[in-house]
Design a protein around this motif. Sequence first.
Motif, PDB file in Angstrom:
ATOM      1  N   GLU A  67       0.809  -1.220   0.000  1.00 40.28           N
ATOM      2  CA  GLU A  67       0.000   0.000   0.000  1.00 40.28           C
ATOM      3  C   GLU A  67       0.844   1.272   0.000  1.00 40.28           C
ATOM      4  OE1 GLU A  67      -2.863  -0.415   3.206  1.00 40.28           O
ATOM      5  OE2 GLU A  67      -4.158  -1.625   1.906  1.00 40.28           O
ATOM      6  N   VAL A  68       2.074   1.169  -0.477  1.00 43.00           N
ATOM      7  CA  VAL A  68       2.937   2.344  -0.592  1.00 43.00           C
ATOM      8  C   VAL A  68       2.352   3.356  -1.568  1.00 43.00           C
ATOM      9  CG1 VAL A  68       5.190   3.111  -1.456  1.00 43.00           C
ATOM     10  CG2 VAL A  68       5.051   1.193   0.131  1.00 43.00           C
ATOM     11  N   ASN A  69       1.674   2.868  -2.602  1.00 43.15           N
ATOM     12  CA  ASN A  69       1.098   3.759  -3.609  1.00 43.15           C
ATOM     13  C   ASN A  69      -0.064   4.584  -3.063  1.00 43.15           C
ATOM     14  OD1 ASN A  69      -0.313   1.225  -3.477  1.00 43.15           O
ATOM     15  ND2 ASN A  69      -1.423   1.803  -5.335  1.00 43.15           N
ATOM     16  N   LYS A  70      -0.506   4.294  -1.828  1.00 42.20           N
ATOM     17  CA  LYS A  70      -1.564   5.090  -1.218  1.00 42.20           C
ATOM     18  C   LYS A  70      -1.030   6.286  -0.441  1.00 42.20           C
ATOM     19  CE  LYS A  70      -4.937   1.328  -0.812  1.00 42.20           C
ATOM     20  NZ  LYS A  70      -5.821   0.572   0.115  1.00 42.20           N
ATOM     21  N   ILE A  71       0.297   6.304  -0.194  1.00 42.31           N
ATOM     22  CA  ILE A  71       0.884   7.419   0.544  1.00 42.31           C
ATOM     23  C   ILE A  71       1.951   8.154  -0.272  1.00 42.31           C
ATOM     24  CG2 ILE A  71       0.421   6.386   2.805  1.00 42.31           C
ATOM     25  CD1 ILE A  71       3.361   5.529   2.900  1.00 42.31           C
ATOM     26  N   SER A  72       2.182   7.709  -1.486  1.00 48.15           N
ATOM     27  CA  SER A  72       3.160   8.360  -2.364  1.00 48.15           C
ATOM     28  C   SER A  72       2.786   8.077  -3.813  1.00 48.15           C
ATOM     29  CB  SER A  72       4.583   7.843  -2.082  1.00 48.15           C
ATOM     30  OG  SER A  72       4.644   6.437  -2.250  1.00 48.15           O
ATOM     31  N   ASP A  73       3.168   8.985  -4.701  1.00 45.79           N
ATOM     32  CA  ASP A  73       2.912   8.809  -6.131  1.00 45.79           C
ATOM     33  C   ASP A  73       4.105   8.113  -6.781  1.00 45.79           C
ATOM     34  OD1 ASP A  73       0.498  10.152  -5.842  1.00 45.79           O
ATOM     35  OD2 ASP A  73       1.340  12.097  -6.426  1.00 45.79           O
ATOM     36  N   VAL A  74       3.834   7.064  -7.526  1.00 45.69           N
ATOM     37  CA  VAL A  74       4.897   6.283  -8.160  1.00 45.69           C
ATOM     38  C   VAL A  74       5.136   6.804  -9.573  1.00 45.69           C
ATOM     39  CG1 VAL A  74       5.636   3.996  -8.921  1.00 45.69           C
ATOM     40  CG2 VAL A  74       4.333   4.255  -6.785  1.00 45.69           C
ATOM     41  N   ILE A  75       6.390   7.160  -9.847  1.00 43.03           N
ATOM     42  CA  ILE A  75       6.781   7.681 -11.163  1.00 43.03           C
ATOM     43  C   ILE A  75       7.942   6.849 -11.685  1.00 43.03           C
ATOM     44  CG2 ILE A  75       7.651   9.675 -12.447  1.00 43.03           C
ATOM     45  CD1 ILE A  75       6.473  11.464 -10.230  1.00 43.03           C
ATOM     46  N   ILE A  76       7.790   6.294 -12.867  1.00 43.29           N
ATOM     47  CA  ILE A  76       8.859   5.527 -13.506  1.00 43.29           C
ATOM     48  C   ILE A  76       9.589   6.424 -14.494  1.00 43.29           C
ATOM     49  CG2 ILE A  76       9.364   3.620 -15.093  1.00 43.29           C
ATOM     50  CD1 ILE A  76       7.085   2.071 -13.858  1.00 43.29           C
ATOM     51  N   VAL A  77      10.920   6.370 -14.490  1.00 47.69           N
ATOM     52  CA  VAL A  77      11.706   7.070 -15.497  1.00 47.69           C
ATOM     53  C   VAL A  77      12.497   6.025 -16.272  1.00 47.69           C
ATOM     54  CG1 VAL A  77      13.523   7.581 -13.784  1.00 47.69           C
ATOM     55  CG2 VAL A  77      13.437   8.853 -15.945  1.00 47.69           C
ATOM     56  N   ASP A  78      12.161   5.900 -17.552  1.00 51.21           N
ATOM     57  CA  ASP A  78      12.734   4.868 -18.414  1.00 51.21           C
ATOM     58  C   ASP A  78      13.948   5.411 -19.154  1.00 51.21           C
ATOM     59  OD1 ASP A  78      13.147   2.626 -19.976  1.00 51.21           O
ATOM     60  OD2 ASP A  78      11.501   3.066 -21.356  1.00 51.21           O
ATOM     61  N   GLY A  79      15.033   4.641 -19.117  1.00 49.93           N
ATOM     62  CA  GLY A  79      16.247   5.048 -19.810  1.00 49.93           C
ATOM     63  C   GLY A  79      16.295   4.639 -21.265  1.00 49.93           C
ATOM     64  N   GLY A  80      15.209   4.025 -21.777  1.00 52.85           N
ATOM     65  CA  GLY A  80      15.168   3.595 -23.174  1.00 52.85           C
ATOM     66  C   GLY A  80      14.970   2.108 -23.329  1.00 52.85           C
ATOM     67  N   SER A  81      14.044   1.547 -22.569  1.00 53.57           N
ATOM     68  CA  SER A  81      13.801   0.098 -22.618  1.00 53.57           C
ATOM     69  C   SER A  81      13.228  -0.329 -23.960  1.00 53.57           C
ATOM     70  CB  SER A  81      12.828  -0.307 -21.499  1.00 53.57           C
ATOM     71  OG  SER A  81      13.350  -0.009 -20.226  1.00 53.57           O
ATOM     72  N   HIS A  82      13.576  -1.546 -24.356  1.00 54.78           N
ATOM     73  CA  HIS A  82      13.022  -2.112 -25.590  1.00 54.78           C
ATOM     74  C   HIS A  82      12.531  -3.539 -25.354  1.00 54.78           C
ATOM     75  CE1 HIS A  82      16.918  -4.158 -25.830  1.00 54.78           C
ATOM     76  NE2 HIS A  82      17.496  -2.975 -25.731  1.00 54.78           N
ATOM     77  N   ASP A  83      12.173  -3.840 -24.099  1.00 52.11           N
ATOM     78  CA  ASP A  83      11.736  -5.193 -23.764  1.00 52.11           C
ATOM     79  C   ASP A  83      10.224  -5.300 -23.546  1.00 52.11           C
ATOM     80  OD1 ASP A  83      11.487  -3.787 -21.428  1.00 52.11           O
ATOM     81  OD2 ASP A  83      12.587  -5.210 -20.167  1.00 52.11           O
ATOM     82  N   ASN A  84       9.502  -4.227 -23.867  1.00 53.91           N
ATOM     83  CA  ASN A  84       8.032  -4.200 -23.743  1.00 53.91           C
ATOM     84  C   ASN A  84       7.553  -4.453 -22.314  1.00 53.91           C
ATOM     85  OD1 ASN A  84       7.588  -3.771 -26.574  1.00 53.91           O
ATOM     86  ND2 ASN A  84       8.022  -5.949 -26.916  1.00 53.91           N
ATOM     87  N   SER A  85       8.361  -4.072 -21.340  1.00 51.04           N
ATOM     88  CA  SER A  85       7.975  -4.285 -19.940  1.00 51.04           C
ATOM     89  C   SER A  85       7.125  -3.149 -19.385  1.00 51.04           C
ATOM     90  CB  SER A  85       9.222  -4.452 -19.067  1.00 51.04           C
ATOM     91  OG  SER A  85      10.054  -3.303 -19.150  1.00 51.04           O
TER      92      SER A  85
END
Length: 281
Positions: A67-85
């Motif tokens: 439940e961490v996402n209920k007390i903080s906003d999750v932001i992903i920063v992608d460095g250039g993935s090409h694995d469709n994850s």
Amino acid sequence: KVNFKYAISKKKIMITSIDAKIRSSWQVPDFKVLYWQGKQQNYCVVIPVINEGDRIINLLQRIVDSEVNKISDVIIVDGGSHDNSLVIERIQSLGVKGLLLKTSDGKLSAQLRCAYAFALDQGYEGIITIDGNNKDDPEAIPRFIESLNKGIDFVQASRFIKGGKGENVPLYRILAIRYIHATILSFASGFKWTDTTQGFRAYSKKILLDTKIAPFRNIFKTYELLAYMSYRVPKLGYRCCELPTKRKYPKGKIITKINGLKNHLILFVILLKACIGFYNN
């Protein structure tokens, strides 16, 4: 001038009132905002990734479960993935509020500058960073936020202090971290560090905006920013602490972005540069 590019235009993205002179001095790599749901909490969790596959999905599920996402906003920063994850619909369903894509060159430090600049522009009071490889246990994040709320400016995760735990960590890494990296940084910074190479840490807004620290510079392109912050922040008298955390390596072959003697020597040179003030502003 704000030097990042948005890939979306229909959703309004709030830019907060950071001192114009300070903001104009920032050197931020070009990046796109692939989606953004808006700021909802006072703190955000930044996750830098590149081709993490199921590891990032498993980490996001652990964040939801704790439940961490209920007390903080999750932001992903992608460095250039090409694995469709990072299929947007999939990570949205796992509570991710934003996805950034770095479009210029550079490695981890460049990714972090993109995400930190974006987060500060949105008005977050502090930023927690956790690696996207699912080695760290996100259950510790509420304690990071609690420390920031108590006035700590820099919180570092440690598997080597009481209550912490490291599983399947290669012996050479333990020796290198504890008796070389952390020892040198402790001596140079004046703060007793025990676990200085991992990226599970938190920063207050105050230190990221401090012009004496100035993290938004092009000199931070690969892995310089982590060692620099561990040296510079305590050196300037800010309140720092370590929190016990769990870090688990998978059994068998170690999956890492840093391999070989050459790359480890590069990290050692970065460490020495940081500790002699080479990166100081």
